[in-house]
Write a protein that holds these residues in place. Structure first.
Motif, PDB file in Angstrom:
ATOM      1  N   GLY A 167      43.824  24.177  41.623  1.00  0.00           N
ATOM      2  CA  GLY A 167      42.620  24.950  41.352  1.00  0.00           C
ATOM      3  C   GLY A 167      41.902  24.455  40.107  1.00  0.00           C
ATOM      4  N   ALA A 168      42.666  24.219  39.038  1.00  0.00           N
ATOM      5  CA  ALA A 168      42.063  23.718  37.799  1.00  0.00           C
ATOM      6  C   ALA A 168      41.499  22.314  38.003  1.00  0.00           C
ATOM      7  CB  ALA A 168      43.108  23.717  36.684  1.00  0.00           C
ATOM      8  N   TRP A 169      42.206  21.516  38.794  1.00  0.00           N
ATOM      9  CA  TRP A 169      41.714  20.167  39.113  1.00  0.00           C
ATOM     10  C   TRP A 169      40.396  20.243  39.870  1.00  0.00           C
ATOM     11  CZ3 TRP A 169      40.991  17.700  43.874  1.00  0.00           C
ATOM     12  CH2 TRP A 169      40.812  16.306  43.832  1.00  0.00           C
ATOM     13  N   LEU A 170      40.291  21.148  40.840  1.00  0.00           N
ATOM     14  CA  LEU A 170      39.046  21.316  41.598  1.00  0.00           C
ATOM     15  C   LEU A 170      37.898  21.737  40.686  1.00  0.00           C
ATOM     16  CD1 LEU A 170      40.197  23.204  44.843  1.00  0.00           C
ATOM     17  CD2 LEU A 170      39.211  20.901  44.724  1.00  0.00           C
ATOM     18  N   ALA A 171      38.182  22.692  39.777  1.00  0.00           N
ATOM     19  CA  ALA A 171      37.138  23.189  38.873  1.00  0.00           C
ATOM     20  C   ALA A 171      36.635  22.077  37.964  1.00  0.00           C
ATOM     21  CB  ALA A 171      37.681  24.351  38.039  1.00  0.00           C
ATOM     22  N   THR A 172      37.560  21.310  37.405  1.00  0.00           N
ATOM     23  CA  THR A 172      37.188  20.234  36.475  1.00  0.00           C
ATOM     24  C   THR A 172      36.478  19.110  37.210  1.00  0.00           C
ATOM     25  OG1 THR A 172      39.167  20.795  35.195  1.00  0.00           O
ATOM     26  CG2 THR A 172      38.055  18.726  34.650  1.00  0.00           C
ATOM     27  N   SER A 189      30.611  30.599  38.655  1.00  0.00           N
ATOM     28  CA  SER A 189      31.349  29.672  39.517  1.00  0.00           C
ATOM     29  C   SER A 189      32.836  29.827  39.204  1.00  0.00           C
ATOM     30  CB  SER A 189      30.912  28.228  39.260  1.00  0.00           C
ATOM     31  OG  SER A 189      29.587  28.021  39.689  1.00  0.00           O
ATOM     32  N   THR A 190      33.672  29.609  40.212  1.00  0.00           N
ATOM     33  CA  THR A 190      35.103  29.838  40.009  1.00  0.00           C
ATOM     34  C   THR A 190      35.900  29.108  41.073  1.00  0.00           C
ATOM     35  OG1 THR A 190      36.778  31.591  39.700  1.00  0.00           O
ATOM     36  CG2 THR A 190      35.162  31.928  41.438  1.00  0.00           C
ATOM     37  N   VAL A 191      37.214  29.089  40.897  1.00  0.00           N
ATOM     38  CA  VAL A 191      38.121  28.613  41.936  1.00  0.00           C
ATOM     39  C   VAL A 191      39.177  29.695  42.140  1.00  0.00           C
ATOM     40  CG1 VAL A 191      37.839  26.132  41.578  1.00  0.00           C
ATOM     41  CG2 VAL A 191      39.512  27.381  40.220  1.00  0.00           C
ATOM     42  N   ALA A 214      53.564  29.950  32.240  1.00  0.00           N
ATOM     43  CA  ALA A 214      53.590  28.853  33.209  1.00  0.00           C
ATOM     44  C   ALA A 214      52.232  28.672  33.873  1.00  0.00           C
ATOM     45  CB  ALA A 214      54.663  29.125  34.262  1.00  0.00           C
ATOM     46  N   VAL A 215      51.512  29.785  34.098  1.00  0.00           N
ATOM     47  CA  VAL A 215      50.188  29.712  34.713  1.00  0.00           C
ATOM     48  C   VAL A 215      49.253  28.862  33.861  1.00  0.00           C
ATOM     49  CG1 VAL A 215      48.120  31.043  35.244  1.00  0.00           C
ATOM     50  CG2 VAL A 215      50.332  31.858  36.023  1.00  0.00           C
ATOM     51  N   SER A 216      49.230  29.114  32.554  1.00  0.00           N
ATOM     52  CA  SER A 216      48.371  28.333  31.656  1.00  0.00           C
ATOM     53  C   SER A 216      48.740  26.865  31.689  1.00  0.00           C
ATOM     54  CB  SER A 216      48.497  28.854  30.220  1.00  0.00           C
ATOM     55  OG  SER A 216      47.974  30.150  30.108  1.00  0.00           O
ATOM     56  N   ALA A 217      50.048  26.583  31.690  1.00  0.00           N
ATOM     57  CA  ALA A 217      50.502  25.191  31.692  1.00  0.00           C
ATOM     58  C   ALA A 217      50.043  24.471  32.953  1.00  0.00           C
ATOM     59  CB  ALA A 217      52.020  25.152  31.574  1.00  0.00           C
ATOM     60  N   MET A 218      50.154  25.126  34.105  1.00  0.00           N
ATOM     61  CA  MET A 218      49.752  24.488  35.361  1.00  0.00           C
ATOM     62  C   MET A 218      48.245  24.260  35.411  1.00  0.00           C
ATOM     63  SD  MET A 218      52.245  26.166  38.280  1.00  0.00           S
ATOM     64  CE  MET A 218      52.153  27.859  37.706  1.00  0.00           C
ATOM     65  N   ARG A 219      47.478  25.242  34.933  1.00  0.00           N
ATOM     66  CA  ARG A 219      46.016  25.082  34.957  1.00  0.00           C
ATOM     67  C   ARG A 219      45.580  24.016  33.959  1.00  0.00           C
ATOM     68  NH1 ARG A 219      44.042  31.449  35.948  1.00  0.00           N
ATOM     69  NH2 ARG A 219      45.306  31.681  37.840  1.00  0.00           N
ATOM     70  N   MET A 220      46.258  23.952  32.809  1.00  0.00           N
ATOM     71  CA  MET A 220      45.955  22.909  31.835  1.00  0.00           C
ATOM     72  C   MET A 220      46.260  21.534  32.417  1.00  0.00           C
ATOM     73  SD  MET A 220      45.234  21.678  28.844  1.00  0.00           S
ATOM     74  CE  MET A 220      45.228  23.018  27.692  1.00  0.00           C
ATOM     75  N   HIS A 221      47.372  21.432  33.117  1.00  0.00           N
ATOM     76  CA  HIS A 221      47.744  20.145  33.707  1.00  0.00           C
ATOM     77  C   HIS A 221      46.699  19.695  34.723  1.00  0.00           C
ATOM     78  CE1 HIS A 221      50.106  17.130  35.954  1.00  0.00           C
ATOM     79  NE2 HIS A 221      50.764  16.988  34.817  1.00  0.00           N
ATOM     80  N   GLY A 222      46.163  20.639  35.511  1.00  0.00           N
ATOM     81  CA  GLY A 222      45.129  20.288  36.472  1.00  0.00           C
ATOM     82  C   GLY A 222      43.867  19.780  35.785  1.00  0.00           C
ATOM     83  N   PHE A 223      43.492  20.416  34.669  1.00  0.00           N
ATOM     84  CA  PHE A 223      42.336  19.981  33.884  1.00  0.00           C
ATOM     85  C   PHE A 223      42.553  18.564  33.357  1.00  0.00           C
ATOM     86  CE2 PHE A 223      40.695  19.513  29.505  1.00  0.00           C
ATOM     87  CZ  PHE A 223      39.328  19.536  29.756  1.00  0.00           C
ATOM     88  N   ILE A 229      32.634  27.430  34.366  1.00  0.00           N
ATOM     89  CA  ILE A 229      33.386  27.771  35.579  1.00  0.00           C
ATOM     90  C   ILE A 229      34.690  28.452  35.190  1.00  0.00           C
ATOM     91  CG2 ILE A 229      34.562  25.513  35.735  1.00  0.00           C
ATOM     92  CD1 ILE A 229      34.248  25.764  38.821  1.00  0.00           C
ATOM     93  N   GLY A 230      35.081  29.447  35.968  1.00  0.00           N
ATOM     94  CA  GLY A 230      36.311  30.184  35.690  1.00  0.00           C
ATOM     95  C   GLY A 230      37.384  29.908  36.725  1.00  0.00           C
TER      96      GLY A 230
END
Length: 345
Positions: free
Chosen positions: A163-168, A285-287, A189-198, A269-270
């Motif tokens: 999701g974070a990868w798609l947003a970025t 905008s969001t994912v 863990a949620v923050s870590a996964m979203r950060m990794h996607g970014f 985007i959120g």
């Protein structure tokens, strides 16, 4: 309040006969059943749910433990759980831990004392004690949204990293390169996964992240506002990826106070796709996936477990829902950010 003995006296039968009528535990003649049912109506007798649950060893009740009931995401998730449980004849006991691991453990004890049939948990961050406590729980457990390290339980969540990868990637495809990122607490863990996607999206495009362009916050609107203000007054990004919609909404406010046009001067985007994001100006905008859908899936997964207790050696299930990009009005092509001058303090 009438008791089972009162019903028995009015109907002229033993209280065990009343129990058989109420619980359908043994055959009772039509005449006796009619007398008992008439007495129940006349006395407005309500059978004891506790007594019936002790006999049946089931309460048709599940517990739901969330970290922040004021966050619209968890409110919508809870509604999805509640609606799905209602369709299946279950009641839900809702507990809000306020992101406090101690309060979370306390509520867990309360839920167990209520003899719930199963539990849905959205964890308040990392808590080894919680994992150990839940591991000793006999009731089926479904973990939703945030994985609990060390706990072997069914998990229902969205693919946070993708999701974070798609947003970025969406921001990069719009021509942005000076992109700021507002994360949730780094301990989750949620923050870590979203950060990794970014980070993965930026790396794949070979885009360098400016010093100070990643700011940690707390998943709240106020936290997003403060983090965005910091970015606008230092890094001056042309786009921001906020780690959840509430922080994205806070970033919209910070932009408006500085006279920044969204998306003309800065795209935002959120993440999560909460309903409120449709009604901001501009629409955020969001994912994500609708939180109610996640709640629905978690509830149905739990009810399956309640009906079919996990067999010896059976593996826990991990159900990951794919995220969807919802490109609304708050993101657009690069342009105009260089003309921005921060407001005087």
């Amino acid at each position: 309040m009438a008791t089972i003995k009162d019903v028995a006296a009015v109907a002229g039968v033993s209280f065990t006969t009343v129990s058989h009528v109420v619980n359908n535990s043994r055959p009772v003649s039509a005449d006796v059943r009619a007398k008992v049912e008439r007495a129940i109506r006349d006395l407005n007798y309500v059978p004891s749910a506790v007594a019936r649950s002790l006999k049946a060893r089931a309460t048709a009740t599940v517990g739901l433990l969330v970290p922040n009931g004021t966050n619209p995401y968890f409110a919508e998730l809870a509604r999805g759980v509640e609606d799905a449980c209602a369709r299946k004849g279950y009641c839900v006991i809702f507990c809000n831990s306020d992101d406090d691991p101690a309060k979370q453990r306390s509520y867990l004890r309360v839920l167990q004392e209520k003899r719930i049939d199963g539990l849905i948990v959205a964890s308040a961050g990392d808590d080894a004690v919680l994992a150990s406590t839940l591991a000793d729980t006999r009731e089926p457990i479904v973990v939703i949204d945030r994985n609990i390290e060390g706990l072997d339980a069914d998990l229902v969540q969205i693919d946070h990293e993708r999701g974070a990868w798609l947003a970025t990637r969406h921001l990069l495809e719009l021509g942005h390169s000076r992109i700021g990122c507002i994360t949730g607490p780094v301990t989750t863990a949620v923050s870590a996964m979203r950060m990794h996607g970014f980070l993965r999206a930026m790396s794949e495009r070979g885009v360098e992240i400016a010093p100070g362009a990643i700011v940690e916050s707390d998943f709240s609107g106020a936290g997003g506002y403060r983090a965005a203000a910091q970015l606008f007054d230092s890094v001056r990004p042309t786009a921001i990826f906020a780690g959840n919609d509430m922080m994205g909404i806070g970033a919209l406010r910070a932009a408006a106070e500085r006279g920044l046009r969204v998306p003309g001067d800065c795209s935002i985007i959120g993440f999560d796709d909460i309903e409120l994001g449709n009604f901001t100006w501009p629409a955020l905008s969001t994912v994500g996936q609708p939180a109610r859908a996640l709640g629905d899936m978690a509830a149905l997964t739990l009810i399956e477990r309640i009906a079919n207790t996990r067999e010896e050696g059976a593996k826990a299930r991990r159900r990951v829902m794919p995220p969807t990009l919802f490109a609304r009005e708050s993101t657009g092509p690069l342009g105009g950010a260089e003309e921005y001058t921060p407001l005087a303090a």
